[in-house]
Design a protein around this motif. Structure first.
Motif, PDB file in Angstrom:
ATOM      1  N   ARG A  93     -33.285  57.875   5.597  1.00 41.40           N
ATOM      2  CA  ARG A  93     -33.572  56.555   5.007  1.00 41.40           C
ATOM      3  C   ARG A  93     -35.021  56.455   4.531  1.00 41.40           C
ATOM      4  O   ARG A  93     -35.320  55.732   3.566  1.00 41.40           O
ATOM      5  N   LEU A  94     -35.930  57.165   5.190  1.00 40.53           N
ATOM      6  CA  LEU A  94     -37.350  57.110   4.844  1.00 40.53           C
ATOM      7  C   LEU A  94     -37.577  57.380   3.357  1.00 40.53           C
ATOM      8  O   LEU A  94     -38.436  56.755   2.725  1.00 40.53           O
ATOM      9  N   ALA A  95     -36.814  58.305   2.787  1.00 41.91           N
ATOM     10  CA  ALA A  95     -36.997  58.661   1.376  1.00 41.91           C
ATOM     11  C   ALA A  95     -36.549  57.562   0.430  1.00 41.91           C
ATOM     12  O   ALA A  95     -36.894  57.586  -0.759  1.00 41.91           O
ATOM     13  N   LEU A  96     -35.790  56.587   0.941  1.00 41.32           N
ATOM     14  CA  LEU A  96     -35.211  55.545   0.088  1.00 41.32           C
ATOM     15  C   LEU A  96     -35.862  54.180   0.270  1.00 41.32           C
ATOM     16  O   LEU A  96     -35.544  53.236  -0.458  1.00 41.32           O
ATOM     17  N   GLU A  97     -36.761  54.056   1.232  1.00 46.02           N
ATOM     18  CA  GLU A  97     -37.250  52.728   1.606  1.00 46.02           C
ATOM     19  C   GLU A  97     -38.127  52.065   0.554  1.00 46.02           C
ATOM     20  O   GLU A  97     -38.276  50.849   0.548  1.00 46.02           O
ATOM     21  N   ASP A  98     -38.707  52.840  -0.350  1.00 48.76           N
ATOM     22  CA  ASP A  98     -39.524  52.247  -1.413  1.00 48.76           C
ATOM     23  C   ASP A  98     -38.697  51.850  -2.630  1.00 48.76           C
ATOM     24  O   ASP A  98     -39.252  51.431  -3.647  1.00 48.76           O
ATOM     25  N   HIS A  99     -37.388  52.005  -2.552  1.00 52.20           N
ATOM     26  CA  HIS A  99     -36.505  51.700  -3.675  1.00 52.20           C
ATOM     27  C   HIS A  99     -35.542  50.576  -3.284  1.00 52.20           C
ATOM     28  O   HIS A  99     -35.004  50.572  -2.168  1.00 52.20           O
ATOM     29  N   ARG A 100     -35.357  49.644  -4.185  1.00 57.16           N
ATOM     30  CA  ARG A 100     -34.403  48.566  -3.947  1.00 57.16           C
ATOM     31  C   ARG A 100     -33.013  49.055  -4.345  1.00 57.16           C
ATOM     32  O   ARG A 100     -32.669  49.127  -5.535  1.00 57.16           O
ATOM     33  N   LEU A 101     -32.238  49.418  -3.352  1.00 58.92           N
ATOM     34  CA  LEU A 101     -30.927  50.034  -3.595  1.00 58.92           C
ATOM     35  C   LEU A 101     -29.856  49.269  -2.832  1.00 58.92           C
ATOM     36  O   LEU A 101     -29.848  49.278  -1.596  1.00 58.92           O
ATOM     37  N   PRO A 102     -28.935  48.652  -3.543  1.00 63.59           N
ATOM     38  CA  PRO A 102     -27.859  47.948  -2.840  1.00 63.59           C
ATOM     39  C   PRO A 102     -26.925  48.887  -2.087  1.00 63.59           C
ATOM     40  O   PRO A 102     -26.263  48.481  -1.129  1.00 63.59           O
ATOM     41  N   ASP A 103     -26.892  50.157  -2.519  1.00 60.36           N
ATOM     42  CA  ASP A 103     -25.977  51.124  -1.901  1.00 60.36           C
ATOM     43  C   ASP A 103     -26.716  52.138  -1.041  1.00 60.36           C
ATOM     44  O   ASP A 103     -26.255  53.269  -0.855  1.00 60.36           O
ATOM     45  N   ARG A 104     -27.861  51.747  -0.482  1.00 63.29           N
ATOM     46  CA  ARG A 104     -28.683  52.678   0.299  1.00 63.29           C
ATOM     47  C   ARG A 104     -27.900  53.323   1.433  1.00 63.29           C
ATOM     48  O   ARG A 104     -27.941  54.543   1.619  1.00 63.29           O
ATOM     49  N   GLU A 105     -27.185  52.542   2.209  1.00 57.90           N
ATOM     50  CA  GLU A 105     -26.466  53.097   3.359  1.00 57.90           C
ATOM     51  C   GLU A 105     -25.341  54.021   2.916  1.00 57.90           C
ATOM     52  O   GLU A 105     -25.048  55.016   3.588  1.00 57.90           O
ATOM     53  N   ALA A 106     -24.731  53.717   1.762  1.00 57.86           N
ATOM     54  CA  ALA A 106     -23.684  54.606   1.236  1.00 57.86           C
ATOM     55  C   ALA A 106     -24.277  55.948   0.830  1.00 57.86           C
ATOM     56  O   ALA A 106     -23.650  57.008   1.025  1.00 57.86           O
ATOM     57  N   ILE A 107     -25.491  55.921   0.257  1.00 56.71           N
ATOM     58  CA  ILE A 107     -26.168  57.176  -0.106  1.00 56.71           C
ATOM     59  C   ILE A 107     -26.448  57.999   1.141  1.00 56.71           C
ATOM     60  O   ILE A 107     -26.214  59.214   1.178  1.00 56.71           O
ATOM     61  N   ILE A 108     -26.944  57.330   2.182  1.00 57.27           N
ATOM     62  CA  ILE A 108     -27.236  58.043   3.434  1.00 57.27           C
ATOM     63  C   ILE A 108     -25.957  58.637   4.014  1.00 57.27           C
ATOM     64  O   ILE A 108     -25.933  59.811   4.412  1.00 57.27           O
ATOM     65  N   ASP A 109     -24.901  57.856   4.054  1.00 57.92           N
ATOM     66  CA  ASP A 109     -23.630  58.359   4.585  1.00 57.92           C
ATOM     67  C   ASP A 109     -23.145  59.563   3.791  1.00 57.92           C
ATOM     68  O   ASP A 109     -22.629  60.542   4.357  1.00 57.92           O
ATOM     69  N   ASP A 110     -23.324  59.503   2.463  1.00 57.95           N
ATOM     70  CA  ASP A 110     -22.856  60.594   1.607  1.00 57.95           C
ATOM     71  C   ASP A 110     -23.624  61.881   1.879  1.00 57.95           C
ATOM     72  O   ASP A 110     -23.015  62.944   2.053  1.00 57.95           O
ATOM     73  N   VAL A 111     -24.962  61.810   1.924  1.00 59.95           N
ATOM     74  CA  VAL A 111     -25.718  63.052   2.107  1.00 59.95           C
ATOM     75  C   VAL A 111     -25.558  63.598   3.524  1.00 59.95           C
ATOM     76  O   VAL A 111     -25.587  64.823   3.731  1.00 59.95           O
ATOM     77  N   LEU A 112     -25.365  62.725   4.503  1.00 62.94           N
ATOM     78  CA  LEU A 112     -25.104  63.217   5.855  1.00 62.94           C
ATOM     79  C   LEU A 112     -23.756  63.929   5.907  1.00 62.94           C
ATOM     80  O   LEU A 112     -23.615  64.974   6.568  1.00 62.94           O
ATOM     81  N   ALA A 113     -22.770  63.401   5.186  1.00 65.13           N
ATOM     82  CA  ALA A 113     -21.467  64.072   5.140  1.00 65.13           C
ATOM     83  C   ALA A 113     -21.579  65.414   4.430  1.00 65.13           C
ATOM     84  O   ALA A 113     -21.011  66.421   4.883  1.00 65.13           O
ATOM     85  N   ARG A 114     -22.327  65.453   3.354  1.00 63.84           N
ATOM     86  CA  ARG A 114     -22.468  66.701   2.581  1.00 63.84           C
ATOM     87  C   ARG A 114     -23.191  67.779   3.366  1.00 63.84           C
ATOM     88  O   ARG A 114     -22.944  68.978   3.164  1.00 63.84           O
ATOM     89  N   THR A 115     -24.080  67.379   4.258  1.00 61.78           N
ATOM     90  CA  THR A 115     -24.831  68.348   5.069  1.00 61.78           C
ATOM     91  C   THR A 115     -24.258  68.499   6.480  1.00 61.78           C
ATOM     92  O   THR A 115     -24.901  69.095   7.350  1.00 61.78           O
ATOM     93  N   ARG A 116     -23.070  67.945   6.704  1.00 56.46           N
ATOM     94  CA  ARG A 116     -22.341  68.057   7.973  1.00 56.46           C
ATOM     95  C   ARG A 116     -23.147  67.499   9.153  1.00 56.46           C
ATOM     96  O   ARG A 116     -23.218  68.070  10.223  1.00 56.46           O
TER      97      ARG A 116
END
Length: 248
Positions: A93-116
């Protein structure tokens, strides 16, 4: 987006570390950089990322970043660079905190899934193995959807078995979504396993000795011992000379 390096030259005081480096880093390809100790590999990477300005020459970003790119250039370091008080999801999440993203948690969930890493989202870094820590660092880099990942010996701190597993992970990630990377390593097996193109630098001052294209698909690519032998043949004498300089 491609990167183009034109005539990059740099000195630290009286010491010339890079001399007239010109390279192409095409989109969707992994370009590995190898060379003797002290030849300027990490200096080159810092200049690609804008952390240092070269004495001469330039680094050009050619074309447009991918859709949704939040940071065109992002690093993956050897030492993971995780915040020990944040859990896995928090470090990403640290990499995304300076950006206003409505789907921030979805992005985190996606990359965590991709990296197992989904089941370790609430784990702290001290609870993770070295390989898992580096997967967190890779997930954090992927979260900003970079145009180019700059990877500075990302597997060198890991044992041989973990390194093999992480190479498999990187190949799997690339097969799923063709990212672009400049991957600095001293390990020729890594360069041959992961690189579409291997840039061999000479000993200091670093110059481009040869650029080796590897056409074999990443998926299922073997050790390619003939290519490793060719790379070592280019480097052997200069590696000995570089070691002698370091001991002098």
């Amino acid at each position: 987006m491609d990167l183009r390096v034109e005539g990059l030259t740099h000195r630290y005081g009286e010491t010339c570390v890079l001399d007239d480096i010109s390279l192409e880093i095409p989109a969707g390809r992994i370009v590995c950089v190898v060379g003797p100790s002290g030849c300027g590999k990490s200096t080159l990477l810092r200049m690609l990322g804008g952390l240092e300005r070269p004495e001469r020459g330039q680094v050009l970003q050619v074309g447009v970043p991918p859709e949704g790119c939040l940071n065109p250039l992002t690093y993956v370091f050897q030492d993971f660079a995780l915040l020990p008080w944040r859990d896995v999801a928090g470090n990403v999440r640290l990499a995304l905190e300076d950006h206003r993203l409505p789907d921030r948690e979805a992005i985190i969930d996606d990359v965590l899934a991709r990296t197992r890493l989904s089941e370790f989202a609430r784990a702290l870094p001290r609870q993770l193995s070295g390989g898992m820590k580096q997967r967190v660092a890779i997930a954090r880099a992927l979260a900003v959807r970079p145009a180019v990942m700059l990877m500075d010996e990302p597997l060198s701190a890991l044992d041989a078995q973990t390194r093999e597993l992480l190479m498999d992970d990187l190949v799997g990630l690339w097969m799923r979504e063709r990212f672009t990377a400049v991957y600095v390593t001293h390990n020729l097996a890594e360069a041959v396993r992961l690189g579409h193109r291997v840039v061999v630098l000479s000993r200091r001052p670093g110059r481009v000795r040869e650029i080796v294209e590897i056409d074999a698909p990443l998926e299922g690519r073997g050790a390619m011992e003939d290519v490793q032998a060719h790379l070592w043949g280019l480097m052997r004498d200069e590696a000995r000379a570089a070691d002698a300089e370091l001991l002098a």
